[in-house]
Motif scaffolding. Sequence first.
Motif, PDB file in Angstrom:
ATOM      1  N   LYS A 193       0.263   7.387  -2.257  1.00 17.66           N
ATOM      2  CA  LYS A 193       0.697   6.323  -1.344  1.00 17.66           C
ATOM      3  C   LYS A 193       1.431   6.895  -0.137  1.00 17.66           C
ATOM      4  O   LYS A 193       1.242   6.433   0.981  1.00 17.66           O
ATOM      5  CB  LYS A 193       1.579   5.322  -2.089  1.00 17.66           C
ATOM      6  CG  LYS A 193       0.825   4.604  -3.207  1.00 17.66           C
ATOM      7  CD  LYS A 193       1.687   3.577  -3.903  1.00 17.66           C
ATOM      8  CE  LYS A 193       0.869   2.839  -4.958  1.00 17.66           C
ATOM      9  NZ  LYS A 193       1.647   1.790  -5.651  1.00 17.66           N
ATOM     10  N   PHE A 210       4.659   7.048  -6.433  1.00 18.81           N
ATOM     11  CA  PHE A 210       4.274   7.020  -5.023  1.00 18.81           C
ATOM     12  C   PHE A 210       3.182   8.036  -4.696  1.00 18.81           C
ATOM     13  O   PHE A 210       2.797   8.173  -3.537  1.00 18.81           O
ATOM     14  CB  PHE A 210       5.511   7.259  -4.143  1.00 18.81           C
ATOM     15  CG  PHE A 210       6.577   6.214  -4.339  1.00 18.81           C
ATOM     16  CD1 PHE A 210       6.546   5.017  -3.635  1.00 18.81           C
ATOM     17  CD2 PHE A 210       7.599   6.412  -5.268  1.00 18.81           C
ATOM     18  CE1 PHE A 210       7.513   4.048  -3.827  1.00 18.81           C
ATOM     19  CE2 PHE A 210       8.567   5.453  -5.471  1.00 18.81           C
ATOM     20  CZ  PHE A 210       8.520   4.260  -4.752  1.00 18.81           C
ATOM     21  N   THR A 269       9.712   7.424   1.088  1.00 19.58           N
ATOM     22  CA  THR A 269       9.183   6.106   0.762  1.00 19.58           C
ATOM     23  C   THR A 269       9.604   5.126   1.858  1.00 19.58           C
ATOM     24  O   THR A 269      10.491   5.430   2.670  1.00 19.58           O
ATOM     25  CB  THR A 269       9.715   5.613  -0.592  1.00 19.58           C
ATOM     26  OG1 THR A 269      11.139   5.411  -0.490  1.00 19.58           O
ATOM     27  CG2 THR A 269       9.417   6.622  -1.693  1.00 19.58           C
ATOM     28  N   LYS A 312       0.825  -1.213   0.000  1.00 20.28           N
ATOM     29  CA  LYS A 312       0.000   0.000   0.000  1.00 20.28           C
ATOM     30  C   LYS A 312       0.857   1.260   0.000  1.00 20.28           C
ATOM     31  O   LYS A 312       0.510   2.279  -0.615  1.00 20.28           O
ATOM     32  CB  LYS A 312      -0.915  -0.022   1.224  1.00 20.28           C
ATOM     33  CG  LYS A 312      -1.784   1.211   1.408  1.00 20.28           C
ATOM     34  CD  LYS A 312      -2.601   1.103   2.689  1.00 20.28           C
ATOM     35  CE  LYS A 312      -3.391   2.385   2.942  1.00 20.28           C
ATOM     36  NZ  LYS A 312      -4.151   2.297   4.238  1.00 20.28           N
ATOM     37  N   LEU A 313       2.005   1.199   0.677  1.00 16.51           N
ATOM     38  CA  LEU A 313       2.877   2.364   0.806  1.00 16.51           C
ATOM     39  C   LEU A 313       3.864   2.499  -0.350  1.00 16.51           C
ATOM     40  O   LEU A 313       4.660   3.430  -0.371  1.00 16.51           O
ATOM     41  CB  LEU A 313       3.640   2.299   2.128  1.00 16.51           C
ATOM     42  CG  LEU A 313       2.777   2.419   3.393  1.00 16.51           C
ATOM     43  CD1 LEU A 313       3.595   2.095   4.633  1.00 16.51           C
ATOM     44  CD2 LEU A 313       2.173   3.816   3.494  1.00 16.51           C
ATOM     45  N   GLY A 314       3.825   1.572  -1.305  1.00 19.01           N
ATOM     46  CA  GLY A 314       4.664   1.738  -2.485  1.00 19.01           C
ATOM     47  C   GLY A 314       5.694   0.659  -2.719  1.00 19.01           C
ATOM     48  O   GLY A 314       6.393   0.680  -3.726  1.00 19.01           O
TER      49      GLY A 314
END
Length: 522
Positions: free
Chosen positions: A231, A228, A238, A94-96
């Motif tokens: 995200k 990103f 990141t 989900k965060l990349g």
Amino acid sequence: MHQDQTDPRASRRSGGEGTTAADLASSPFRVDRDRVASSPFFSRLGGVTQVVSSTGSGLLVHNRLTHSLKVAQAARAIAERLCSRPELGGALEKLGGCDPDVVEAASLAHDLGHPPFGHLGEQVLDRIARHRFGLSDGFEGNAQSFRIVTTTDVRGPEAVGLDLTVAVRAAMLKYPWTRLSYPDPHPRDMASPPRGAAEPSEAPGTGSGKFSAYVTEMDDVHGARLPFDGKVESWQQTVEASIMDTADDIAYAIHDLEDFYRVGVLQHATVAAELGTWLKQGLELASLSAAELDAQERRPGRSLEALRRRLHLKDSWAVDDDVFAAAVAKVRAELVDGLLAVPFDGSTEAEQAVAGFSARWTRRLVDAVGVLEEPTTRSGHVVLAQAQWHEVQVLKFVHRRFVLLRPDLALHQRGQARLLTALVEALEQWVTDRHEVGRLPRRLHDLVELAEQEYARLALDDPGALVGATGEKPSGPDAVRSLARGRAVVDFTASLTDNQASALLEALSGRTGQLWTDAFVL
């Protein structure tokens, strides 16, 4: 995260996604790791000071190369641990994404831009870049690293940067903003700015204290951050950058202490007095006013109490007094009563004690890393557990209080600052001498041409990017050319090792009779 030909994380600056005939690996992220490790900018880190020069001390201490290798080692271990936890798979995606090869490549590259003489050199070049050359974003080691891999390293397939993948470039952006303008609104204006985004208290109006890109590399920043969007926030690291940042903290907290124990600078009595006094008199010290604490700063325990108060002021989201006290006790037991209790004498027993201390602490900190989907603005998505976070703060305090603030180190660094300042002034005079322009070192000549193209383009497309904190806008081709020459001189100086900087100044000052030196490498 598995990458394939449709993975936007694997796309390169050139627009391609694959590899070249010269690459040894098939994975694009592994290729990036190899390209960084093969770069001459990476090799030169063996001659760049971490805290003190191994050449000057005659001792085996960390340099920027060994530091980078250990950061990469810890970062890869963290990434592999996180990726092996099934319950984190959804959050990481989900965060990349999180790939150990991306993390390792970014970690190896994170210090490429460090100039001669470590952080001291960084401060000197920033002051000169802003005040002498009028460069709006001055100099910053992280931004210089990003500039190297995207622009000034010529060993890539197209002779402009290393043509790294989107994911690795994004993972290098520890501070994903420029000094003054990007993103808008700028994170320095947030109620609680991210670490590094706030303006230095001693230099109001100059923009963020830390940042990872210059205005000349904005296209690369946009390209690296595009996958990103949605995200992570524009000002957030990141996941892979957060892992690299955490590993850098771990390496810094442990390995510099090793060096100064070996050298004999880190003494048992003084560190024991500081930590022991605070543990015994914590309540009494907490009752002192700020003025009283400042007046007593040289007495044991006071500096540690000042640290506790700073943590409450800046990181109230994480600090806890009971956990802080436990961390002080842990460091006293492991470092003071353990490692420092017996002076280093080079024996097998002493070497094993250092190795054991380093291994225990590295494992303890690496194993304590977790993931937060919605962290505070002062934290990345990857964080240490509360106990270990406090322990790192205490370990870094010991290094700063008993090494970095020593007058003998300051004396040495003042000399290095004068050397670097004189070198930049001499190079500027050479670059601006129209009679000598044909005899410039070819590398410096090429950097001038590159910077002139960049700044001419900015003057046309985004003149506001050339405006510094003073609000003065460069006008006319001569002003733009002057900025470009300043950037080129800074780029050239930052690409030297400690010894090359010293040798080059000796040659430019006429103080050596040696015609051929190592001063013009790179």
